[in-house]
Write an enzyme that holds these catalytic residues in place. Structure first.
Site, PDB file in Angstrom:
ATOM      1  N   ALA A 106       0.829  -1.060   0.093  1.00  0.00           N
ATOM      2  CA  ALA A 106      -0.229  -0.040  -0.036  1.00  0.00           C
ATOM      3  C   ALA A 106       0.941   1.269   0.047  1.00  0.00           C
ATOM      4  O   ALA A 106       0.385   2.234  -0.493  1.00  0.00           O
ATOM      5  CB  ALA A 106      -0.888   0.120   1.268  1.00  0.00           C
ATOM      6  N   GLY A 108       4.362   2.993  -1.044  1.00  0.00           N
ATOM      7  CA  GLY A 108       5.467   2.946  -1.873  1.00  0.00           C
ATOM      8  C   GLY A 108       6.197   4.311  -1.848  1.00  0.00           C
ATOM      9  O   GLY A 108       5.886   5.392  -1.175  1.00  0.00           O
ATOM     10  N   GLY A 147       7.526   7.521  -3.781  1.00  0.00           N
ATOM     11  CA  GLY A 147       7.595   8.339  -4.956  1.00  0.00           C
ATOM     12  C   GLY A 147       9.028   8.678  -5.261  1.00  0.00           C
ATOM     13  O   GLY A 147       9.891   8.978  -4.694  1.00  0.00           O
ATOM     14  N   ASP A 201       7.882   3.589  -7.087  1.00  0.00           N
ATOM     15  CA  ASP A 201       7.111   4.163  -8.089  1.00  0.00           C
ATOM     16  C   ASP A 201       8.150   5.082  -8.929  1.00  0.00           C
ATOM     17  O   ASP A 201       8.705   6.178  -8.529  1.00  0.00           O
ATOM     18  CB  ASP A 201       6.121   5.158  -7.558  1.00  0.00           C
ATOM     19  CG  ASP A 201       5.177   5.685  -8.825  1.00  0.00           C
ATOM     20  OD1 ASP A 201       4.456   4.811  -9.139  1.00  0.00           O
ATOM     21  OD2 ASP A 201       5.456   6.679  -9.207  1.00  0.00           O
ATOM     22  N   TYR A 261      10.721  11.106 -15.403  1.00  0.00           N
ATOM     23  CA  TYR A 261      11.543  11.481 -14.115  1.00  0.00           C
ATOM     24  C   TYR A 261      12.876  11.585 -14.404  1.00  0.00           C
ATOM     25  O   TYR A 261      13.561  12.367 -13.581  1.00  0.00           O
ATOM     26  CB  TYR A 261      11.171  10.813 -12.979  1.00  0.00           C
ATOM     27  CG  TYR A 261       9.752  10.594 -12.644  1.00  0.00           C
ATOM     28  CD1 TYR A 261       8.706  11.389 -13.061  1.00  0.00           C
ATOM     29  CD2 TYR A 261       9.410   9.592 -11.530  1.00  0.00           C
ATOM     30  CE1 TYR A 261       7.399  11.050 -12.988  1.00  0.00           C
ATOM     31  CE2 TYR A 261       8.041   9.427 -11.405  1.00  0.00           C
ATOM     32  CZ  TYR A 261       7.167  10.153 -11.668  1.00  0.00           C
ATOM     33  OH  TYR A 261       5.765   9.915 -11.715  1.00  0.00           O
ATOM     34  N   LYS A 269       6.213   3.967 -15.998  1.00  0.00           N
ATOM     35  CA  LYS A 269       4.897   4.911 -16.849  1.00  0.00           C
ATOM     36  C   LYS A 269       5.528   5.106 -18.313  1.00  0.00           C
ATOM     37  O   LYS A 269       6.700   5.720 -18.490  1.00  0.00           O
ATOM     38  CB  LYS A 269       4.573   5.982 -16.040  1.00  0.00           C
ATOM     39  CG  LYS A 269       4.294   5.949 -14.766  1.00  0.00           C
ATOM     40  CD  LYS A 269       3.689   6.980 -14.054  1.00  0.00           C
ATOM     41  CE  LYS A 269       3.793   6.884 -12.396  1.00  0.00           C
ATOM     42  NZ  LYS A 269       4.931   7.239 -11.858  1.00  0.00           N
ATOM     43  N   HIS A 289       0.915   7.169 -18.877  1.00  0.00           N
ATOM     44  CA  HIS A 289       1.335   8.437 -17.735  1.00  0.00           C
ATOM     45  C   HIS A 289       0.342   9.366 -17.537  1.00  0.00           C
ATOM     46  O   HIS A 289      -0.084   9.822 -16.789  1.00  0.00           O
ATOM     47  CB  HIS A 289       2.556   8.903 -18.126  1.00  0.00           C
ATOM     48  CG  HIS A 289       3.402   9.648 -16.966  1.00  0.00           C
ATOM     49  ND1 HIS A 289       4.788   9.443 -16.681  1.00  0.00           N
ATOM     50  CD2 HIS A 289       2.939  10.263 -15.988  1.00  0.00           C
ATOM     51  CE1 HIS A 289       4.912  10.250 -15.590  1.00  0.00           C
ATOM     52  NE2 HIS A 289       3.865  10.607 -15.005  1.00  0.00           N
TER      53      HIS A 289
END
Ligand code: A2P
Length: 314
Positions: A14, A16, A18, A43, A48, A73, A106
């Site tokens: 539940a 994670g 970022g 994630d 990024y 993503k 994304h």
């Protein structure tokens, strides 16, 4: 740690980590610290720009691969069918993995292949349901070929997800959207519960670290809201922990970004923090539909995108 069960039967932790805006030179250390203290869900995203550094941390850990949950993503310039698998393979290579646990489209926004970020409206390609279904179909082939175990959407409305569900072979597993007390996404949460999907919330702390041009004047702060602060005081803890505990307790997953060891630890502890009904009711009363990341960077002169056609009024 709670886990959310996806349509494939896989269980996603539940809470994670970022990694948006986790700077190069910092992100590997943050991921290593996170894994050492017990995070099992990271994630990521191609856009990024830090997946290869995250890959260094993943290569160095002795946490077995099957205990890790790694999401990435598909960026907006790689949604054409022929670009989907190469984009996924690129992320796998950067992360040093054979497969991803989850791969998300994304944005419901398409860019020309040569464009990373749009400078002009002409850099954007109009959105069609037909093209979205073709992208999805390519992702399904990647599931079949075991490059990824679960596929899903990010920043999609329930209307767009419903069109995929009506036409898919592999059911969407996750809807990742902005979620926090000011934007509780009740319609999305109900829709996903109905369809056996999980909701992952990004920007759970208000995403203060994002680029200055995306921050609106007079934007409300979540971490300084008097109700959040008073609940934090009652529990002798921090506002950040209360926001994350609320998210996990209401059944969503959540991916706070931090590169700071103390906050990484606090954020992980929040997944096991219990709030009482009075706390939950007070936080639930803060929903105002406020988006910190409203997608306005896709809306430019000559762009086919408007806030209305991105969010479908939701
Ligand atoms: P830092 O990396 O220095 O910890 P969001 O996840 O909503 O996008 O917010 C991330 C931002 O919030 C980052 O600036 C991060 O900074 C900061 N942050 C992370 N955890 C906490 C926390 N527990 N309390 C306050 N700020 C936090």
């Amino acid at each position: 740690m709670k886990f959310l069960t996806l349509p494939s039967g896989d269980e996603m932790p539940a809470l994670g980590l970022g990694t948006w805006q986790a700077a190069k030179g910092e992100v590997a250390r943050a991921v290593t610290t996170a894994l050492d203290i017990g995070y099992r869900h990271i994630d990521c995203a191609h856009v990024y720009g830090n997946e290869s550094e995250i890959g260094e941390a993943l290569a160095a850990t002795d946490v077995p691969r099957e205990e890790l949950w790694v999401t990435s993503k598909l960026w907006n310039n790689s949604q054409m069918p022929e670009d989907v698998r190469p984009a996924l393979e690129n992320s796998l290579k950067a992360l040093g993995l054979d497969y991803l646990d989850l791969y998300l489209i994304h944005w419901p926004v398409q860019l020309k292949n040569s464009v990373m970020y749009p400078e002009a409206g002409s850099d954007l390609i109009p959105w069609t349901t037909g093209h979205m279904l073709e992208t999805w179909s390519e992702l399904e082939k990647c599931v079949e070929d075991r490059l990824v175990r679960n596929i899903g959407l990010s920043n999609f409305s329930t209307k767009k997800i419903a069109a995929i569900i009506e036409n898919c072979t592999v059911h969407p597993a996750v809807s990742q959207v902005e979620v926090h007390p000011y934007l509780q996404q009740r319609q999305m949460c109900e829709f996903c519960a109905e369809h056996g999907m999980a909701v992952t919330g990004f920007a759970p702390l208000g995403s203060k670290h994002r680029p200055a041009h995306q921050i609106k004047d007079g934007e409300p702060s979540l971490l300084d809201h008097k109700i959040i602060l008073s609940i934090a005081k009652k529990h002798s803890t921090t506002a950040g922990k209360i926001l994350l505990a609320w998210a996990v307790q209401r059944g969503t997953s959540v991916i706070p970004k931090s590169t700071n060891p103390t906050r990484l630890e606090q954020n992980l502890e929040a997944a096991d923090k219990i709030l009482d009904t009075e706390d939950m009711d007070l936080i639930n009363s803060l929903d105002s539909g406020y988006r910190f990341l409203d997608g306005s960077h896709w809306v430019k002169e000559g762009s086919p995108y408007t806030l209305e056609n991105i969010w479908d009024g939701e």
